[in-house]
Design an enzyme around this catalytic site. Structure first.
Site, PDB file in Angstrom:
ATOM      1  CG  HIS A   1     -20.909  -4.398  30.052  1.00  0.00           C
ATOM      2  ND1 HIS A   1     -20.917  -3.427  31.161  1.00  0.00           N
ATOM      3  CD2 HIS A   1     -19.980  -5.269  30.161  1.00  0.00           C
ATOM      4  CE1 HIS A   1     -19.815  -3.520  31.687  1.00  0.00           C
ATOM      5  NE2 HIS A   1     -19.294  -4.509  31.316  1.00  0.00           N
ATOM      6  CG  ASN A   2     -18.420  -3.856  25.889  1.00  0.00           C
ATOM      7  OD1 ASN A   2     -19.611  -3.010  25.611  1.00  0.00           O
ATOM      8  ND2 ASN A   2     -17.559  -3.428  26.560  1.00  0.00           N
TER       9      ASN A   2
END
Length: 345
Positions: A255-256
């Site tokens: 994620h991110n």
């Protein structure tokens, strides 16, 4: 049983046309000579085109019976007599250009024919599909999803609620796409999972508290993602894949993560959450990248390395932890000498 043939044999093409496709110069051979197919160096028959760019295959070149060979200028004299010579700057790239003309169906594995929506697919009435979308049997498209013209959703793929997919994309069999926005000409190979929860937990003695993942996955134009790769949606911002990036099979993107434009990630690379790859980064297979680090533009990381700190732009790195390759090689050599000295004492 008959021999299975999955790609139609091309029509014979004149050598001059091959040269034009390959941006190559004919330095030996007749422009009107016909090329009827392609082959590896060691298995080429009359009429076949081959390429040579690696001296490890010099013996195969010396005995090839091909009709013509794409080759760099420095190796043109190594091509046997009787084989036409097409000199180009980058034989492998020229080979790719020629194959794209001879086998266009291999560029985008979709059978020719009219677009259709199978009566065995499930398309929510609230989904929007432009003209020319193909949806194969078993595929599911959720409410509010939008799919652009020319895109093909292969068998048993699942497109989640609200997902946006651009034009001329291929979503391979058994893919799942949720919480994602895809640009044009994105190609997901079979069983890619995109937009699922990122791995986020607040750990503590009372147990691990799940942190809701409320970001998206944004995939820009001309991205290709290999089979069984996984891209987690962002936790509090978007996971981003830049235009033109090519991702091999079984790659994990947390994620991110931000992956820049025209990056290359080889099989089994793992990118931990919130790391950043700037444009044109290349990472070898089975390399891991720690969270929250940045790899600078144009950097290359060798296979089976561990990136635990930021890496400046334009460098070549390798090892555990990753460091400039010259330093890495010196350390490996010193360790080898130390081991040899210890073994003889």
């Amino acid at each position: 049983m008959s021999e299975p043939i999955f790609f139609d044999a091309p029509e014979p093409v004149q050598l001059s046309e091959i040269a034009a496709w390959a941006d190559a110069e004919i330095v030996r051979g007749e422009p009107g000579q016909l090329i009827s197919g392609v082959a590896p160096l060691e298995d080429a028959s009359a009429g076949a085109l081959v390429f040579f760019d690696n001296t490890a295959y010099l013996k195969q070149l010396e005995t090839t019976t091909a009709a013509a060979c794409l080759v760099a200028k420095r190796h043109k004299d190594k091509v046997p007599d009787g084989v036409a010579v097409l000199v180009c700057a980058d034989p492998y790239r020229s080979w790719a250009l020629v194959l794209a003309h001879l086998f266009p169906q291999a560029m985008r594995p979709v059978e020719p024919g009219e677009a259709f929506i199978s009566d065995r697919a499930i398309v929510d009435p609230a989904a929007t599909l432009e003209d020319g979308v193909t949806v194969e049997p078993g595929a599911v498209i959720g409410a509010g999803a939008e799919v652009g013209a020319g895109t093909v959703i292969r068998a048993n793929a699942v497109i989640g609620r609200g997902v946006k997919i651009g034009r001329d994309c291929v979503i391979g069999p058994n893919c799942t796409v949720q919480h994602s926005v895809l640009g044009n000409r994105v190609y997901l190979h079979p069983s890619v999972s995109c937009g699922q929860d990122g791995f986020g937990y607040a750990m503590g003695p009372a147990g691990h508290l799940k942190v809701p993942q409320v970001g998206r996955v944004i995939i820009q134009d001309d991205v290709e993602i290999g089979a069984n790769s996984t891209i987690d949606r962002g936790a509090n911002r978007d996971t981003m894949i830049g235009e033109g990036t090519k991702i091999d099979n079984q790659v994990q993107i947390g994620h991110n993560v931000v992956v820049g434009r025209h990056c290359v990630l080889v099989s089994q690379v793992g990118l931990s959450g919130s790391c950043t790859l700037e444009d044109f980064v290349a990472i070898g297979g089975q390399t891991g990248v720690r969270g929250h680090v940045t790899i600078g533009m144009g950097s290359q990381v060798a296979a089976v390395s561990v990136v635990s700190d930021d890496l400046p732009a334009g460098g070549r790195y390798g090892g555990t932890p990753a460091k400039p390759v010259k330093q890495w090689f010196r350390e490996v050599a010193a360790l080898r000498k130390l081991a040899e000295r210890g073994g003889g004492s």
